[in-house]
Design an enzyme around this catalytic site. Structure first.
Site, PDB file in Angstrom:
ATOM      1  N   ASP A  92     -25.987 -49.108   6.356  1.00  0.00           N
ATOM      2  CA  ASP A  92     -24.271 -49.147   5.946  1.00  0.00           C
ATOM      3  C   ASP A  92     -24.455 -49.319   4.722  1.00  0.00           C
ATOM      4  O   ASP A  92     -24.708 -49.929   4.054  1.00  0.00           O
ATOM      5  CB  ASP A  92     -23.556 -49.207   6.829  1.00  0.00           C
ATOM      6  N   GLU A 150     -24.270 -52.893   8.990  1.00  0.00           N
ATOM      7  CA  GLU A 150     -24.153 -54.611   8.848  1.00  0.00           C
ATOM      8  C   GLU A 150     -22.850 -54.685   8.317  1.00  0.00           C
ATOM      9  O   GLU A 150     -23.181 -56.433   8.636  1.00  0.00           O
ATOM     10  CB  GLU A 150     -25.694 -55.065   8.067  1.00  0.00           C
ATOM     11  N   GLU A 151     -22.572 -54.091   7.151  1.00  0.00           N
ATOM     12  CA  GLU A 151     -21.080 -54.887   7.278  1.00  0.00           C
ATOM     13  C   GLU A 151     -19.537 -54.910   7.599  1.00  0.00           C
ATOM     14  O   GLU A 151     -18.391 -55.639   7.404  1.00  0.00           O
ATOM     15  CB  GLU A 151     -20.590 -53.925   5.627  1.00  0.00           C
ATOM     16  N   ARG A 190     -36.981 -69.184   2.331  1.00  0.00           N
ATOM     17  CA  ARG A 190     -36.817 -70.469   2.535  1.00  0.00           C
ATOM     18  C   ARG A 190     -36.703 -70.866   3.939  1.00  0.00           C
ATOM     19  O   ARG A 190     -36.766 -70.245   4.967  1.00  0.00           O
ATOM     20  CB  ARG A 190     -35.641 -70.711   2.340  1.00  0.00           C
ATOM     21  N   HIS A 377     -21.255 -54.786  -3.868  1.00  0.00           N
ATOM     22  CA  HIS A 377     -20.381 -54.446  -3.725  1.00  0.00           C
ATOM     23  C   HIS A 377     -19.888 -55.102  -4.920  1.00  0.00           C
ATOM     24  O   HIS A 377     -18.484 -54.114  -4.672  1.00  0.00           O
ATOM     25  CB  HIS A 377     -19.153 -55.878  -2.681  1.00  0.00           C
TER      26      HIS A 377
END
Ligand code: NI
Length: 404
Positions: A92, A150-151, A190, A377
């Site tokens: 998205d 996802e946003e 990580r 963004h």
């Protein structure tokens, strides 16, 4: 696209690299096509259609309409169907007006791929294509999950509920984010916490309004809310272990209308971030205790709405090591592996990682020399497209190591 010759030799470092580099022009073309036509969460119909068309052209089995606009491709190896590794890409875009001056600028007013999810789809498509070409050498199954929204409001959870991690059952999952917080040629990976939980609260303080000159007849909601904002800042400083990172941010404060009127109500809203899952109980509890206590002491009432959006992104040690070793082969310098890459930003990849062991990682994509270093963004966000083939190569090497 051009067909790439199928390698019959064992896959040396060199021939994986050279074969994937040949895909680079296609990766750029797909990414730019997606960039031109950004779509918001659960509205990624054109994006899903582009993915489906490519997969169908290549003959890769897939399913569409998973959690509305999600697409899932399944590549079964000819040397054996297990283990099963999933690769996740989000699809998205954002409600941002693009300010880049580029030939492939967003054609949709007010919408923009300002986070790089267009790159994620291109990388996942390239990976699907490469693995399909090599299915005769593959011992295991790879599921490619193209995830909507996802946003926000989040497509991972509904995809899990729709069964993407079953039939065949997924043993591990990996995913990446192109990442302008890291330079080109680095990989942020990580074990343990990578990204924070994302939670929100909205609070309405209910006082009793009145004349600005007669405060004794009122309960000043603005003043109560101001005390609440102050007191909330003691949670991280005095209730959270200093070795645990957490954020309580009040981002909105609305109260009052004019000089001589005492506010009847006040509204504050904020966000809460943390890595340690144990804080998922403590933080909302302390927030409510403080609001309730301040309101009680000053004669006000309150309404609190607390929402848990995404849990923290927690990587499995073994899968993080798989990604790290695959990445070293690709970037060819151990110094380019950056474990100090935690961020208080959030991601709904976390829902997948709660279900199966996995690893989410950052692919360094900033190139200041080419003015490709704006933050995610931002209306001028863009990334160095050479990361596209590097992303495919890392995924391909993860598959090779996981199934090998
Ligand atoms: Ni993103």
């Amino acid at each position: 696209m051009m067909s790439t010759p199928v390698s019959t030799k064992s896959k040396t470092q060199l021939n994986i690299r050279s074969e994937i580099l040949k895909l680079q022009p296609n990766l750029v073309q797909w990414r730019r096509e997606l960039h031109r036509f950004p779509e918001l969460g659960f509205k990624e119909t054109r994006t899903a259609a582009l993915i489906a068309t490519k997969l169908a052209d290549w003959g890769i089995p897939f399913e569409t309409g998973v959690a509305n606009t999600g697409v899932v491709a399944t590549i079964a190896g000819e040397l054996g169907s297990s283990p099963v590794l999933a690769i996740r890409a989000d699809m998205d875009a954002l409600p941002i007006q693009e300010e880049n001056i580029i030939s492939y600028k967003s054609q949709i007013d007010g919408l923009m791929h300002a986070c790089g999810h267009d790159g994620h789809v291109a990388i996942a498509l390239g990976t699907a294509y490469y693995l399909w070409q090599h299915r005769s050498e593959l011992k295991g199954t790879v599921k490619i999950i193209f995830q909507p929204a996802e946003e926000g409001p989040g497509g991972a959870k509904p995809m899990i509920e729709a069964g993407v991690l079953e039939n065949p059952k997924v043993d591990a999952i990996i995913g990446l984010h192109v990442w302008n917080n890291l330079p080109l040629g680095t990989v942020g990976v990580r074990s343990g916490a990578l990204m924070a939980a994302v939670e929100f609260f909205h609070c309405q303080i209910l006082g009793r309004g009145g004349h600005g000159a007669m405060p004794h007849q009122t309960v000043d909601a603005l003043l109560v809310a101001a005390q609440v904002v102050n007191a909330l800042q003691t949670i991280v400083s005095r209730n959270v272990d200093p070795l645990d990172a957490a954020v309580v941010t009040v981002g909105e404060f609305h109260a009052g209308t004019t000089t001589n009127v005492i506010a009847d109500t006040a509204r504050i809203s904020g966000t809460v971030r943390y890595f340690n899952p144990a804080l998922g109980n403590l933080l909302p509890q302390r927030i409510e205790q403080i609001i309730a206590g301040v309101c009680q002491s000053m004669g006000a009432k309150y309404e609190l709405n607390y929402q848990k959006l995404y849990p923290p992104v927690i990587n499995d040690p073994a899968i993080a090591e798989l990604v790290r070793s695959a990445s070293v082969n690709v970037i060819e310098t151990p110094a380019g592996i950056v474990p100090e890459c935690q961020t208080m930003g959030g991601e709904d990849m976390s829902f997948f990682l709660q279900e199966v062991p996995g690893c989410y990682f950052f692919l360094g994509s900033a190139n200041p020399d080419l003015d490709l270093a704006y933050p995610h963004h931002h209306p001028r966000f863009n990334f160095d497209e050479t990361v596209l083939s590097a992303g495919v190569e890392i995924f391909a090497r993860c598959v090779e190591k996981f199934t090998g």
